[in-house]
Design an enzyme around this catalytic site. Structure first.
Site, PDB file in Angstrom:
ATOM      1  N   ARG A 229       1.812   4.558   5.664  1.00 29.97           N
ATOM      2  CA  ARG A 229       1.034   3.231   5.820  1.00 29.97           C
ATOM      3  C   ARG A 229      -0.463   3.574   5.744  1.00 29.97           C
ATOM      4  O   ARG A 229      -0.825   4.450   6.306  1.00 29.97           O
ATOM      5  CB  ARG A 229       1.239   2.572   7.143  1.00 29.97           C
ATOM      6  CG  ARG A 229       2.426   1.716   7.363  1.00 29.97           C
ATOM      7  CD  ARG A 229       2.665   0.433   6.597  1.00 29.97           C
ATOM      8  NE  ARG A 229       3.997  -0.117   6.523  1.00 29.97           N
ATOM      9  CZ  ARG A 229       4.768  -0.194   5.976  1.00 29.97           C
ATOM     10  NH1 ARG A 229       4.958   0.858   5.032  1.00 29.97           N
ATOM     11  NH2 ARG A 229       6.009  -1.008   6.109  1.00 29.97           N
ATOM     12  N   GLU A 258      -4.075  -2.863   1.536  1.00 34.89           N
ATOM     13  CA  GLU A 258      -3.345  -3.180   0.402  1.00 34.89           C
ATOM     14  C   GLU A 258      -3.356  -4.631   0.174  1.00 34.89           C
ATOM     15  O   GLU A 258      -3.204  -5.321   0.997  1.00 34.89           O
ATOM     16  CB  GLU A 258      -1.986  -2.589   0.958  1.00 34.89           C
ATOM     17  CG  GLU A 258      -1.212  -1.878  -0.005  1.00 34.89           C
ATOM     18  CD  GLU A 258      -0.091  -1.317   0.654  1.00 34.89           C
ATOM     19  OE1 GLU A 258      -0.136  -0.080   1.089  1.00 34.89           O
ATOM     20  OE2 GLU A 258       1.061  -1.833   0.223  1.00 34.89           O
ATOM     21  N   HIS A 276       2.681   1.642  -3.948  1.00 33.60           N
ATOM     22  CA  HIS A 276       3.655   1.353  -2.747  1.00 33.60           C
ATOM     23  C   HIS A 276       5.063   1.120  -3.557  1.00 33.60           C
ATOM     24  O   HIS A 276       5.576   0.296  -3.229  1.00 33.60           O
ATOM     25  CB  HIS A 276       3.253   0.403  -1.856  1.00 33.60           C
ATOM     26  CG  HIS A 276       3.742   0.218  -0.844  1.00 33.60           C
ATOM     27  ND1 HIS A 276       3.082  -0.160   0.622  1.00 33.60           N
ATOM     28  CD2 HIS A 276       4.943   0.678  -0.227  1.00 33.60           C
ATOM     29  CE1 HIS A 276       3.870  -0.058   1.747  1.00 33.60           C
ATOM     30  NE2 HIS A 276       5.110   0.544   1.123  1.00 33.60           N
TER      31      HIS A 276
HETATM   32  C1  DGY Z   1       9.006  -0.148   4.183  1.00 36.57           C
HETATM   33  O1  DGY Z   1      10.079  -0.337   4.139  1.00 36.57           O
HETATM   34  O2  DGY Z   1       8.386  -0.212   5.160  1.00 36.57           O
HETATM   35  C2  DGY Z   1       8.031   0.334   3.096  1.00 36.57           C
HETATM   36  O3  DGY Z   1       6.982   0.465   3.089  1.00 36.57           O
HETATM   37  C3  DGY Z   1       8.649  -0.506   1.913  1.00 36.57           C
HETATM   38  O4  DGY Z   1       9.808   0.290   1.363  1.00 36.57           O
END
Ligand code: DGY
Length: 310
Positions: A229, A258, A276
């Protein structure tokens, strides 16, 4: 009158599973259908907070079709008796593949080399042209040794990398031996990693875990990889550390704000930037949607959810 609301386009297999349970609304205008909804399938781009829950008084399950759930107010869901689920396990390899693509791409300068070819900058082979760094013999530090961290560790051994890790929960000795990974304190992770790859969820404890101070404690010439993240990293501090050469490069699939990307990152040649795409394969997205649909099916049929959170 939709019993199920979905904020994204569900694959046919998931629609087939859920349609017998009742009408499905969305993705167009999904918010307008919340009043009757008993199930909501959603993504991390939607905030599931007290306001949304108030608009959906009959809601029984929020089936989050991604693994991270920092966009869901778990306490508010709990208070209303709404089950929350996510999609662990089904995106492990896809995300580890992208982490490794960033490790390879960043150490070998793949992005800037490719850009140079497109821009007509490749004017012949040179002994000292486009020089990157070997993976073999370097130490990969993994922050967060859950499923994805372990899958990244498994990919590192064939490339000749040593693996150290720091995680809230230490693996047992057999798992560490199988992965060839050694647990270290956070400080040692910072100071001993040539490549530091982040695989922890975003929580109040992990927000900005890699801030200016942590970057200073990283090895000079180290690389930072983030597929977890964005807010784990202080992006402004990262730009400074890359500009002044303390860090040699960064590979990022996620961003602090983001979809905005810090403009300083866009100007730097030694960063590889992806939009992402950790779980973005056809097969993986299919599995994520199906797991979310199975969770909805279970709860609306009076069964326990398969992958609850909170
Ligand atoms: C998630 O699943 O949390 C990702 O960041 C998207 O695949």
């Amino acid at each position: 009158m939709a019993r199920i609301v979905c904020t994204f386009t569900l694959p046919d297999e998931a629609v087939d599973l859920l349609r017998p349970l009742g009408p499905i609304a969305g993705p167009e205008g999904w918010r307008e259908s919340l009043a009757d909804a008993e199930a909501l399938l959603c993504l991390m781009t939607e905030r599931v907070d007290a306001d949304l829950l108030a608009a959906a008084p009959r809601l029984r399950i929020v089936a989050n079709a991604v693994v991270g759930y920092e966009h869901v107010d778990l306490a508010a869901c709990r208070a209303r008796g709404v089950t929350v689920t996510n999609t662990p396990g089904v995106l492990t390899d896809a995300t580890a593949d992208v982490a490794f693509a960033l490790i390879l791409g960043t150490l070998r300068g793949v992005s800037s080399a490719e850009r140079s070819v497109r821009e007509g900058g490749f004017d012949g082979w040179r002994f000292d042209g486009y020089l990157g760094a070997d993976l073999a013999g370097r130490t990969l530090g993994i922050y967060g040794m859950g499923r994805i961290g372990q899958a990244v560790a498994r990919r590192a051994a064939p490339f000749g990398m040593r693996v150290i890790y720091h995680s809230r929960t230490r693996l047992d000795a057999a798992a560490e031996a199988a992965l060839g990974a050694r647990w270290v304190e956070f400080d040692e992770l910072l100071s001993s990693s040539d490549v530091l790859s982040l695989h922890a969820p975003l929580t109040p404890q992990t927000r900005h875990v890699i801030d200016a101070d942590a970057m200073l404690r990283m090895r000079r010439g180290a690389f930072l990889i983030n597929t977890a993240r964005g807010p784990l990293v202080d992006e402004a501090a990262l730009v400074d550390a890359l500009r002044d050469g303390h860090l040699a490069g960064a590979g990022l699939d996620v961003y602090e704000r983001e979809p905005a990307v810090h403009p300083g990152l866009l100007d730097l040649p030694n960063v590889m930037l992806l939009p992402h795409i950790g779980s973005a394969t056809v097969e993986t997205r299919g599995r994520m949607a199906m797991l979310a649909a199975r969770n909805v099916h279970a709860v609306l049929s009076g069964q326990p959810p398969l992958t609850p959170v909170g």
